[in-house]
Design a protein around this motif. Structure first.
Motif, PDB file in Angstrom:
ATOM      1  N   MET A 169       0.711  -1.328  -0.001  1.00 57.39           N
ATOM      2  CA  MET A 169      -0.069  -0.137   0.085  1.00 57.39           C
ATOM      3  C   MET A 169       0.886   1.308   0.158  1.00 57.39           C
ATOM      4  SD  MET A 169      -3.086  -1.477   2.802  1.00 57.39           S
ATOM      5  CE  MET A 169      -3.174   0.303   3.277  1.00 57.39           C
ATOM      6  N   GLU A 170       2.093   1.149   0.706  1.00 59.59           N
ATOM      7  CA  GLU A 170       2.797   2.371   0.599  1.00 59.59           C
ATOM      8  C   GLU A 170       3.484   2.455  -0.704  1.00 59.59           C
ATOM      9  OE1 GLU A 170       5.848   1.575   3.394  1.00 59.59           O
ATOM     10  OE2 GLU A 170       4.634   1.035   4.987  1.00 59.59           O
ATOM     11  N   LEU A 171       3.526   1.553  -1.462  1.00 58.74           N
ATOM     12  CA  LEU A 171       4.163   1.664  -3.034  1.00 58.74           C
ATOM     13  C   LEU A 171       3.175   2.408  -3.714  1.00 58.74           C
ATOM     14  CD1 LEU A 171       5.817  -1.821  -3.310  1.00 58.74           C
ATOM     15  CD2 LEU A 171       6.957   0.674  -2.917  1.00 58.74           C
ATOM     16  N   GLY A 172       2.023   2.431  -3.665  1.00 52.43           N
ATOM     17  CA  GLY A 172       0.930   2.809  -4.805  1.00 52.43           C
ATOM     18  C   GLY A 172       0.358   3.808  -4.338  1.00 52.43           C
ATOM     19  N   ASP A 173      -0.557   4.281  -5.331  1.00 54.55           N
ATOM     20  CA  ASP A 173      -1.389   5.580  -5.193  1.00 54.55           C
ATOM     21  C   ASP A 173      -2.577   5.011  -4.675  1.00 54.55           C
ATOM     22  OD1 ASP A 173      -2.409   7.993  -5.096  1.00 54.55           O
ATOM     23  OD2 ASP A 173      -3.006   7.735  -7.328  1.00 54.55           O
ATOM     24  N   GLU A 174      -2.458   5.037  -3.143  1.00 52.27           N
ATOM     25  CA  GLU A 174      -3.724   4.561  -2.468  1.00 52.27           C
ATOM     26  C   GLU A 174      -4.605   5.432  -1.458  1.00 52.27           C
ATOM     27  OE1 GLU A 174      -4.039   1.227  -2.907  1.00 52.27           O
ATOM     28  OE2 GLU A 174      -2.184   1.098  -3.759  1.00 52.27           O
ATOM     29  N   GLY A 175      -4.531   6.647  -2.125  1.00 52.79           N
ATOM     30  CA  GLY A 175      -5.191   7.662  -1.341  1.00 52.79           C
ATOM     31  C   GLY A 175      -6.742   7.322  -1.788  1.00 52.79           C
ATOM     32  N   ASN A 176      -7.372   8.325  -0.872  1.00 54.78           N
ATOM     33  CA  ASN A 176      -8.811   8.186  -1.405  1.00 54.78           C
ATOM     34  C   ASN A 176      -9.606   6.941  -1.031  1.00 54.78           C
ATOM     35  OD1 ASN A 176      -9.192  11.012  -2.240  1.00 54.78           O
ATOM     36  ND2 ASN A 176      -8.237  10.200  -4.195  1.00 54.78           N
TER      37      ASN A 176
END
Length: 153
Positions: A85-92
């Motif tokens: 999750m830290e690697l991806g664009d996991e906002g919103n």
């Protein structure tokens, strides 16, 4: 939040591959990519983060590679997912930025989606790398461990 991205699936697959195939010896990234068909460019970044998070241990040198940093039973799929999750664009809450942006979307849908994501992580925390390696064995997945064993008489 949690998104079932390629990086997440590759991270889980790589850790399980290392657990299943290491036999106590370091596993090189090219071995994992060869066995699992995972692109090396994705995996290198993931592996570095898994080392930093204390899930894997990197061994340098010509016979180096990766080993689990702790017992298989002590690493959960949720642990790996949090690193991915830290690697991806996991906002919103894992939703695209243009989805559910109205008053109901903002006040209701996004928070509920976040709760769903948390429940998924709780479920992932209940599954260990050992559980997955045992499942691989039961399903007849070949392991390199048997190829590394040598007998001397």
């Amino acid at each position: 939040m949690l998104k079932f991205s390629k990086k997440l699936l590759y991270a889980i697959e790589a850790v399980v591959d290392i657990a299943y195939n290491s036999g106590g010896e370091p596993v090189q990234i090219r071995e994992v990519t060869s066995r699992q068909g995972v692109p090396q460019r994705y995996l290198e970044q993931v592996m570095q983060r898994l080392v930093k998070a204390g899930i894997l241990k990197g061994i340098r040198g010509p016979k180096g590679g990766y080993l689990l940093a702790k017992e298989r039973s002590k690493i959960s799929v949720g642990d790996i997912a949090r690193v991915a999750m830290e690697l991806g664009d996991e906002g919103n809450n894992g939703l695209p930025s243009d989805v559910a942006t109205g008053p109901i979307g903002t006040a209701v849908i996004r928070p509920v989606w976040g709760e769903f994501q948390e429940e998924i992580l709780v479920m992932m925390d209940k599954v260990s790398v050992e559980d997955l390696t045992n499942r691989a064995f039961r399903n007849g997945v070949p392991s390199e461990v048997y190829n590394r064993i040598t007998y001397t008489i």
